[in-house]
Write an enzyme that holds these catalytic residues in place. Structure first.
Site, PDB file in Angstrom:
ATOM      1  N   HIS A  25      35.848  99.884  57.631  1.00 32.00           N
ATOM      2  CA  HIS A  25      35.420  98.362  56.814  1.00 32.00           C
ATOM      3  C   HIS A  25      34.270  98.247  57.446  1.00 32.00           C
ATOM      4  O   HIS A  25      34.711  97.594  58.948  1.00 32.00           O
ATOM      5  CB  HIS A  25      36.074  97.519  56.634  1.00 32.00           C
ATOM      6  CG  HIS A  25      37.222  97.823  55.328  1.00 32.00           C
ATOM      7  ND1 HIS A  25      39.001  97.924  55.555  1.00 32.00           N
ATOM      8  CD2 HIS A  25      37.225  99.037  54.629  1.00 32.00           C
ATOM      9  CE1 HIS A  25      39.175  97.856  54.511  1.00 32.00           C
ATOM     10  NE2 HIS A  25      38.715  99.530  53.631  1.00 32.00           N
ATOM     11  N   HIS A  81      41.350  97.438  62.443  1.00 30.16           N
ATOM     12  CA  HIS A  81      40.313  97.194  61.149  1.00 30.16           C
ATOM     13  C   HIS A  81      40.759  94.956  61.491  1.00 30.16           C
ATOM     14  O   HIS A  81      40.837  95.364  63.219  1.00 30.16           O
ATOM     15  CB  HIS A  81      41.665  97.017  59.986  1.00 30.16           C
ATOM     16  CG  HIS A  81      41.934  98.490  59.385  1.00 30.16           C
ATOM     17  ND1 HIS A  81      40.913  98.891  57.933  1.00 30.16           N
ATOM     18  CD2 HIS A  81      41.580  99.275  59.424  1.00 30.16           C
ATOM     19  CE1 HIS A  81      40.848  99.623  57.697  1.00 30.16           C
ATOM     20  NE2 HIS A  81      41.315 100.288  58.972  1.00 30.16           N
ATOM     21  N   GLU A  86      34.381  95.402  59.282  1.00 28.16           N
ATOM     22  CA  GLU A  86      35.539  94.744  60.250  1.00 28.16           C
ATOM     23  C   GLU A  86      35.097  95.037  61.967  1.00 28.16           C
ATOM     24  O   GLU A  86      35.556  96.248  61.692  1.00 28.16           O
ATOM     25  CB  GLU A  86      36.032  95.067  59.639  1.00 28.16           C
ATOM     26  CG  GLU A  86      37.093  94.485  58.675  1.00 28.16           C
ATOM     27  CD  GLU A  86      38.372  94.776  57.846  1.00 28.16           C
ATOM     28  OE1 GLU A  86      38.781  96.416  58.304  1.00 28.16           O
ATOM     29  OE2 GLU A  86      38.406  94.478  56.738  1.00 28.16           O
ATOM     30  N   GLU A 124      45.221  95.544  62.874  1.00 26.60           N
ATOM     31  CA  GLU A 124      44.705  94.386  62.112  1.00 26.60           C
ATOM     32  C   GLU A 124      44.135  93.126  63.628  1.00 26.60           C
ATOM     33  O   GLU A 124      45.444  92.812  63.858  1.00 26.60           O
ATOM     34  CB  GLU A 124      45.452  93.573  60.513  1.00 26.60           C
ATOM     35  CG  GLU A 124      45.159  94.598  60.165  1.00 26.60           C
ATOM     36  CD  GLU A 124      44.235  94.698  58.868  1.00 26.60           C
ATOM     37  OE1 GLU A 124      43.206  94.075  59.334  1.00 26.60           O
ATOM     38  OE2 GLU A 124      44.075  95.336  58.000  1.00 26.60           O
TER      39      GLU A 124
END
Length: 663
Positions: free
Chosen positions: A282, A420, A285, A512
């Site tokens: 992404h 991410h 990110e 994350e």
């Protein structure tokens, strides 16, 4: 200053803020698109600002309290959720305010506003005023000459809007005072404040800045050209252990560059596992991108210094770092800057494809086969082929996704993680639920090892492992020790984790990294220090389990595509093109069986210890008589006597095994 006599320290800093041009950040930072505000965010989005520092005139309920007035905070999916997507005032009048205590004297320069994040309600502030104070009793309005400034706010709920103060305001407290709001809605907002913390005049070391790390790395956001330049500089600094290569191009033609780090770059070495980190799937990110660039620099520097941990890692592992899988998306987010890119700008590829859902859905193929097949022995449990419709040119598959799949198929990766942002948690496969349930725990046969991998990263990450941290948005992952089965969070069909596990030998998790998808450049040193040990210790897990080489007993040649089966774990792997293999396993005793076409199977017991090195389990397979006969006949050779005898014995045994028909 001499004319001010014995003025108090606060007035000294007010004088400096208005009359002296200075910056607390290097010129490289000021070249960023967001440089016009000069000062970094206080940290509402990054959670540097604590809940206790945010107050409000009123609020509708706890889920819409002042602690929720943070830029880009995400709400729960249910209307009235306790984790809602903004601060919302209880009353609709011009006396409502959101107040932030900076804790120290601060040079406020700008306010960023955003509407309520909700799938149920449309609420945002259209205009607002700003006041500052040092005691919360006397408030000074933000003025433009003789008039109080009314700032333009939002025109929708999601797009962040920047309001630069006409003059920097020095104070400890700042208030946002809504004046008008969406006519069919109510007063709701999410915010970030830009401000430079002023040194304490009473401190004997007033100009001593707090360092996030002692490592001398290039801590800033790098666009495509700057990223390429940094990678080249690392390669020039450490040419003996690095190599830059491209795995393909983005839709807009930007190359997907990979940095390889190894003591023999460019070559797969027998017995040396292949590891990869992938960041920037992404594009907005961005922390993973910067961490991998920092990691390249760090490994190069420490290798040259003789750091034995790094030397061992480089000599025993072939490392591949892909810092930007979606460079097109990154460039879009980068042009807006760290605070104005919003929650989704740059997430997708240039074609609008979410690459996190873009890999072939092999889970459904597997589960359909299990449901339909009555003879379970015919089921495959690894190396699932990609369906034809997915490989066609008409398929909605991003060029970046195709490039990564080809990369996976070319190199025998053993372990990976994709980086991410937007949360603080490590997720592990499966990412997709059976029967398309919204969320449900859906484990792989290697559940225990995946939990170990996720725990290794989460437990060594400074922020994740902090028991006092608050949730980022609407999920409290602390109760899961900051790890979760991906499907138990939310189902993701076509994830890279699941594809990697089902189509290749590689185990992969998703990390994350931060609540803030696009942290300000000033926060990068702290983020590096929080993640450095996690990045290193996770890579070291590639050496946990068993490894070996499958060879032909007669020729000693490596056997490719031999199947390695571990008893009681219904997921096999295969040997690489020269016969070597790696099977990631937790400590314990395992019966391992190797099979290959044209060979008799072989089984042996292998014990995995707790030490950080693999157990060696080599296999020598014997060809079947039929295979030996095929190879001899193909070469036009003469059949040796021992093989003739062996074939005769097999024929006799086969005849004896036939049933006799009595008349």
């Amino acid at each position: 200053l001499s004319q001010m006599g014995s003025a108090d320290p606060e007035n000294v800093w007010v004088f400096l803020a208005h009359n002296v041009s200075f910056s607390l950040f290097p010129s490289s930072t000021l070249n960023h698109p967001f440089a016009f505000s000069e000062c970094p965010p206080l940290g509402l989005e990054s959670l540097k600002v604590k809940d206790s520092q945010i107050q409000a005139s009123s609020y509708k309920r706890m889920g819409l309290g002042p602690h929720r007035g943070r830029l880009n905070i995400q709400s729960g999916v249910e209307d009235g959720d306790i984790y809602d997507g903004a601060w919302c005032a209880e009353y609709k009048d011009q006396n409502q305010w959101l107040q932030i205590d900076a804790k120290k004297l601060t040079r406020f320069t700008a306010v960023i506003l955003q509407g309520r994040g909700s799938i149920w309600s449309l609420d945002y502030v259209e205009t607002f005023k700003v006041q500052v104070s040092n005691d919360t009793i006397k408030w000074k309005p933000c003025m433009n000459a003789t008039e109080e400034v009314v700032f333009e706010g939002n025109k929708d709920s999601e797009t962040p809007v920047l309001a630069i103060l006409p003059e920097p305001a020095v104070a400890q407290y700042i208030r946002i005072n809504p004046q008008t709001w969406f006519k069919n809605g109510t007063i709701c907002l999410r915010a970030e404040i830009m401000g430079c913390e002023l040194p304490d005049p009473n401190n004997i070391y007033p100009w001593q800045a707090e360092e996030g790390t002692k490592d001398k790395l290039d801590f800033r956001h790098h666009n495509y050209k700057e990223m390429r330049k940094l990678m080249k500089s690392v390669n020039e600094m450490c040419p003996d252990i690095t190599r830059i290569y491209s795995i393909g191009k983005s839709y807009m033609g930007l190359k997907l560059y990979v940095m390889e780090i190894s003591d023999n770059p460019g070559k797969h070495e027998l017995g040396e596992p292949e590891f990869r980190y992938v960041a920037g799937m992404h594009g907005n990110e961005v922390l993973g991108r910067e961490l991998l660039l920092n990691l390249m620099e760090y490994i190069c520097q420490e290798y040259k210094r003789g750091n034995q941990r790094i030397v061992h890692l480089v000599e025993e592992t072939r490392i591949h770092l892909l810092p930007s899988m979606n460079p097109d998306g990154y460039e879009m987010a980068y042009k807006k800057g760290s605070e104005l890119a919003g929650w989704s700008l740059g997430r997708f590829s240039y074609e609008g494809i979410d690459m996190n859902h873009n890999f072939a859905d092999l889970n459904t193929i597997m589960w359909d086969a299990i449901e339909l097949e009555t003879d379970k022995s015919k089921l495959i449990n690894h190396y699932f082929p990609i369906p034809e419709h997915y490989t066609s040119e008409e398929a909605m598959v991003a060029s970046e996704t195709r490039a990564v799949i080809s990369w996976m198929q070319t190199i025998p990766f053993v372990l990976s993680a994709n980086l991410h942002g937007g949360e603080l948690v490590v997720t592990y496969p499966f990412d997709m639920t059976k029967d398309w349930a919204p969320k449900e725990h859906t484990p792989t046969p290697d559940e225990s090892f995946f939990r170990w991998l996720a725990t290794v990263y989460a437990s060594t990450n400074h922020v994740m492992s902090d028991p006092d941290r608050r949730p980022c948005h609407n999920e409290d992952f602390l109760r899961y020790n900051n790890i979760i089965n991906g499907a138990n969070w939310h189902t993701v069909p076509g994830s890279m984790n699941d594809f990697s596990y089902l189509h290749t030998n590689c185990f992969e998790v998703t990390v994350e990294l931060s609540c803030d998808k696009f942290p300000h450049a000033s926060e990068l040193p702290i983020e590096w220090e929080s993640n450095k040990e996690s990045l290193l210790v996770y890579m070291e897990q590639v050496h946990r389990g068993i490894k070996g080489v499958v060879k032909d007993r007669d020729t000693e040649a490596g056997i490719a595509d031999a199947i390695i089966k571990v008893d009681d774990i219904d997921h096999h792997i295969r040997s690489a093109f020269d016969g070597d293999f790696w099977r990631l396993l937790n400590p314990g005793d395992y019966d391992v069986t190797v099979t290959a076409e044209g060979y008799f199977p072989a089984t042996q017991s292998c014990r995995v210890e707790y030490e950080h090195y693999p157990t060696i389990c080599d296999f020598h397979l014997t060809k079947t008589p039929k295979q030996r006969l095929r190879e001899i006949l193909a070469k036009g050779g003469k059949i040796p006597k021992d093989l003739q005898l062996r074939l005769r014995q097999l024929r006799i045994r086969k005849l004896r095994a036939r049933p006799v028909n009595y008349v």
